[in-house]
Motif scaffolding. Structure first.
Motif, PDB file in Angstrom:
ATOM      1  N   VAL A 161      91.943 -37.542   2.007  1.00 42.34           N
ATOM      2  CA  VAL A 161      92.706 -36.295   2.000  1.00 42.34           C
ATOM      3  C   VAL A 161      91.826 -35.108   2.338  1.00 42.34           C
ATOM      4  CG1 VAL A 161      94.405 -37.159   0.354  1.00 42.34           C
ATOM      5  CG2 VAL A 161      92.369 -35.981  -0.489  1.00 42.34           C
ATOM      6  N   LYS A 162      92.471 -34.067   2.881  1.00 43.64           N
ATOM      7  CA  LYS A 162      91.771 -32.839   3.249  1.00 43.64           C
ATOM      8  C   LYS A 162      92.535 -31.646   2.685  1.00 43.64           C
ATOM      9  CE  LYS A 162      90.417 -34.887   7.690  1.00 43.64           C
ATOM     10  NZ  LYS A 162      91.230 -36.110   7.473  1.00 43.64           N
ATOM     11  N   PRO A 163      91.830 -30.594   2.263  1.00 45.25           N
ATOM     12  CA  PRO A 163      92.510 -29.394   1.760  1.00 45.25           C
ATOM     13  C   PRO A 163      93.504 -28.873   2.790  1.00 45.25           C
ATOM     14  CG  PRO A 163      90.162 -29.268   1.318  1.00 45.25           C
ATOM     15  CD  PRO A 163      90.355 -30.463   2.217  1.00 45.25           C
ATOM     16  N   GLY A 164      94.642 -28.427   2.303  1.00 48.57           N
ATOM     17  CA  GLY A 164      95.655 -27.868   3.185  1.00 48.57           C
ATOM     18  C   GLY A 164      96.672 -28.875   3.687  1.00 48.57           C
ATOM     19  N   GLU A 165      96.405 -30.171   3.509  1.00 49.92           N
ATOM     20  CA  GLU A 165      97.360 -31.182   3.943  1.00 49.92           C
ATOM     21  C   GLU A 165      98.549 -31.249   2.981  1.00 49.92           C
ATOM     22  OE1 GLU A 165      95.178 -34.641   6.467  1.00 49.92           O
ATOM     23  OE2 GLU A 165      94.912 -34.776   4.285  1.00 49.92           O
ATOM     24  N   GLN A 181      97.911 -33.866 -10.174  1.00 48.29           N
ATOM     25  CA  GLN A 181      96.855 -32.968 -10.654  1.00 48.29           C
ATOM     26  C   GLN A 181      95.586 -33.054  -9.816  1.00 48.29           C
ATOM     27  OE1 GLN A 181      96.842 -32.519 -15.237  1.00 48.29           O
ATOM     28  NE2 GLN A 181      97.782 -34.512 -14.870  1.00 48.29           N
ATOM     29  N   VAL A 182      95.183 -34.281  -9.481  1.00 47.20           N
ATOM     30  CA  VAL A 182      93.945 -34.422  -8.710  1.00 47.20           C
ATOM     31  C   VAL A 182      94.137 -33.908  -7.284  1.00 47.20           C
ATOM     32  CG1 VAL A 182      92.175 -36.016  -7.891  1.00 47.20           C
ATOM     33  CG2 VAL A 182      93.211 -36.372 -10.136  1.00 47.20           C
ATOM     34  N   LEU A 183      95.301 -34.166  -6.699  1.00 46.07           N
ATOM     35  CA  LEU A 183      95.563 -33.660  -5.348  1.00 46.07           C
ATOM     36  C   LEU A 183      95.547 -32.132  -5.317  1.00 46.07           C
ATOM     37  CD1 LEU A 183      98.382 -36.158  -4.353  1.00 46.07           C
ATOM     38  CD2 LEU A 183      96.170 -35.936  -3.194  1.00 46.07           C
ATOM     39  N   LYS A 184      96.131 -31.484  -6.329  1.00 47.10           N
ATOM     40  CA  LYS A 184      96.083 -30.031  -6.386  1.00 47.10           C
ATOM     41  C   LYS A 184      94.648 -29.548  -6.559  1.00 47.10           C
ATOM     42  CE  LYS A 184      98.567 -27.372  -6.034  1.00 47.10           C
ATOM     43  NZ  LYS A 184      98.982 -26.677  -4.781  1.00 47.10           N
ATOM     44  N   ARG A 186      92.153 -30.912  -5.331  1.00 49.58           N
ATOM     45  CA  ARG A 186      91.518 -31.087  -4.027  1.00 49.58           C
ATOM     46  C   ARG A 186      92.067 -30.136  -2.972  1.00 49.58           C
ATOM     47  NH1 ARG A 186      89.267 -36.391  -3.682  1.00 49.58           N
ATOM     48  NH2 ARG A 186      88.769 -35.924  -1.507  1.00 49.58           N
ATOM     49  N   GLY A 187      93.014 -29.274  -3.327  1.00 47.01           N
ATOM     50  CA  GLY A 187      93.482 -28.241  -2.411  1.00 47.01           C
ATOM     51  C   GLY A 187      94.620 -28.634  -1.501  1.00 47.01           C
ATOM     52  N   LEU A 188      95.442 -29.619  -1.882  1.00 46.25           N
ATOM     53  CA  LEU A 188      96.560 -30.044  -1.055  1.00 46.25           C
ATOM     54  C   LEU A 188      97.869 -29.415  -1.517  1.00 46.25           C
ATOM     55  CD1 LEU A 188      94.365 -32.498  -0.817  1.00 46.25           C
ATOM     56  CD2 LEU A 188      96.298 -33.703   0.216  1.00 46.25           C
ATOM     57  N   ALA A 208     102.653 -29.427  -8.977  1.00 48.43           N
ATOM     58  CA  ALA A 208     103.330 -29.779  -7.730  1.00 48.43           C
ATOM     59  C   ALA A 208     103.982 -28.538  -7.124  1.00 48.43           C
ATOM     60  CB  ALA A 208     104.384 -30.862  -7.979  1.00 48.43           C
ATOM     61  N   ASP A 209     103.935 -28.442  -5.791  1.00 49.43           N
ATOM     62  CA  ASP A 209     104.514 -27.289  -5.104  1.00 49.43           C
ATOM     63  C   ASP A 209     106.023 -27.410  -4.966  1.00 49.43           C
ATOM     64  OD1 ASP A 209     102.019 -25.711  -4.054  1.00 49.43           O
ATOM     65  OD2 ASP A 209     101.605 -27.814  -3.641  1.00 49.43           O
ATOM     66  N   ALA A 210     106.523 -28.647  -4.946  1.00 52.75           N
ATOM     67  CA  ALA A 210     107.953 -28.883  -4.820  1.00 52.75           C
ATOM     68  C   ALA A 210     108.278 -30.232  -5.418  1.00 52.75           C
ATOM     69  CB  ALA A 210     108.383 -28.827  -3.358  1.00 52.75           C
ATOM     70  N   ALA A 211     109.536 -30.410  -5.782  1.00 51.56           N
ATOM     71  CA  ALA A 211     109.976 -31.691  -6.333  1.00 51.56           C
ATOM     72  C   ALA A 211     111.308 -32.061  -5.697  1.00 51.56           C
ATOM     73  CB  ALA A 211     110.126 -31.604  -7.854  1.00 51.56           C
ATOM     74  N   ILE A 212     111.453 -33.335  -5.349  1.00 53.95           N
ATOM     75  CA  ILE A 212     112.635 -33.831  -4.648  1.00 53.95           C
ATOM     76  C   ILE A 212     113.336 -34.874  -5.510  1.00 53.95           C
ATOM     77  CG2 ILE A 212     113.416 -35.175  -2.653  1.00 53.95           C
ATOM     78  CD1 ILE A 212     111.110 -33.907  -1.066  1.00 53.95           C
ATOM     79  N   ASP A 213     114.644 -34.748  -5.594  1.00 52.03           N
ATOM     80  CA  ASP A 213     115.462 -35.713  -6.312  1.00 52.03           C
ATOM     81  C   ASP A 213     115.683 -36.928  -5.408  1.00 52.03           C
ATOM     82  OD1 ASP A 213     117.338 -37.174  -7.707  1.00 52.03           O
ATOM     83  OD2 ASP A 213     118.796 -35.539  -7.879  1.00 52.03           O
ATOM     84  N   SER A 214     115.236 -38.100  -5.863  1.00 50.20           N
ATOM     85  CA  SER A 214     115.340 -39.314  -5.052  1.00 50.20           C
ATOM     86  C   SER A 214     116.450 -40.235  -5.533  1.00 50.20           C
ATOM     87  CB  SER A 214     114.007 -40.069  -5.051  1.00 50.20           C
ATOM     88  OG  SER A 214     113.646 -40.459  -6.368  1.00 50.20           O
TER      89      SER A 214
END
Length: 316
Positions: A161-165, A181-184, A186-188, A208-214
């Motif tokens: 992973v890369k920041p901003g992805e 938590q770890v992804l955030k 890392r800047g994603l 999390a920046d967004a959450a989707i109902d699946s």
């Protein structure tokens, strides 16, 4: 001592009295202060996972205090707070040499799987598997870190992973919350996907920046693409392992973007699944399954404990 015992697939766990284990040379005896129930235990109970070893004490996420040591281990470790790591590899193969005991073909022990685990009052493990636990985190919060969080860290290490992805986590649970938590950290940008309203709410609280109902898996890919400007996720962590969730990831017009990376974490019983991929996904990278953490990431437990405490979040 009391222990939660597995007697066979599709049988209820039983609370039995069993002898307190004695630490062998190079081992420590841990008095378990907290143990987590992983979804893996449910797989044992419903027959999805049957390793043919029974009866056995369940549990591979345990934290506690060292109360006795075997020969060759400093008695100075008595009283130390620790989290247990549940793999013991052969120690001589190339996988063990790289810190990947979880894929060693000749395991000496795997606590809670083929060896007596931590859903008990005591557990004996090699001293190297008893990882120091800082005072700034409780046993209850620490126990899931031994599997759930190290699995998340390991999965992320496979995904480059890369920041901003944009990263999507399909299935937010013990591992999924760790991934968020770890992804955030890392800047994603992170999208959490779940049928559960409470878990979506928790994922948002954890960053999390967004959450989707699946609830309707057919709508997931479109929702992810709407959030990502039509591009799809750069990396997608599949934590469910069902046909319909995998279709949503890489099926026709799936949630995974061009040259995206798919990391398989979840697994369930059922038919084999053939991915139906469009031509645009031919170059999609499918990372190795990341069901479990490895010792490389377990060694970083004190760091993640510090992050956990500093951010005042929960991993389970």
């Amino acid at each position: 001592m009391q222990a939660v015992r597995y007697k066979g697939p599709r049988q209820p766990f039983v609370l039995d009295m069993v002898p307190i284990p004695e630490p062998n040379a190079g081992e420590v005896l841990i008095e378990v202060r907290a143990a987590a129930l992983c979804h893996t235990e449910l797989h044992f109970a419903d027959g999805t996972l049957d390793l043919g070893v029974m009866p056995i004490t369940m549990g591979h996420e345990a934290a506690g205090t060292i109360v006795e040591v075997g020969s060759g281990v400093s008695r100075g470790r008595i009283g130390e707070r620790v989290v247990s790591y549940y793999y013991v590899g052969c120690g001589i193969c190339r996988w063990c040499a790289d810190g990947n005991q979880q894929i060693c073909a000749n395991l000496k022990a795997e606590y809670g799987f083929i060896s007596d685990g931590g859903l008990a009052q005591f557990i004996a493990v090699p001293a190297v598997n008893a990882v120091f636990l800082p005072e700034n985190i409780t046993f209850e919060k620490a126990a899931p870190i031994g599997c759930g969080v190290t699995t998340a860290v390991h999965a992320i290490s496979l995904s480059n992973v890369k920041p901003g992805e944009w990263a999507a986590v399909y299935g937010v649970n013990g591992v999924g919350f760790g991934l968020v938590q770890v992804l955030k950290h890392r800047g994603l940008h992170v999208v959490a996907i779940s049928r559960s309203a409470s878990r979506r709410e928790k994922a948002l609280a954890l960053g999390a920046d967004a959450a989707i109902d699946s609830t309707d898996a057919m709508t997931v890919a479109q929702a992810v693409r709407a959030l990502t400007g039509g591009e799809g996720a750069d990396v997608l962590f599949e934590c469910v392992g069902r046909r319909e969730t995998m279709d949503a990831c890489v099926g026709f017009a799936g949630a995974l973007g061009r040259r995206g990376r798919l990391v398989l974490v979840g697994y369930t019983a059922g038919d084999e699944h053939a991915f139906r991929c469009e031509a645009r996904l031919v170059r999609t990278t499918m990372a190795s399954p990341a069901h479990f953490g490895c010792s490389i990431h377990t060694a970083a437990l004190p760091f993640w404990c510090h992050q956990h405490d500093r951010e005042n979040t929960t991993m389970s």
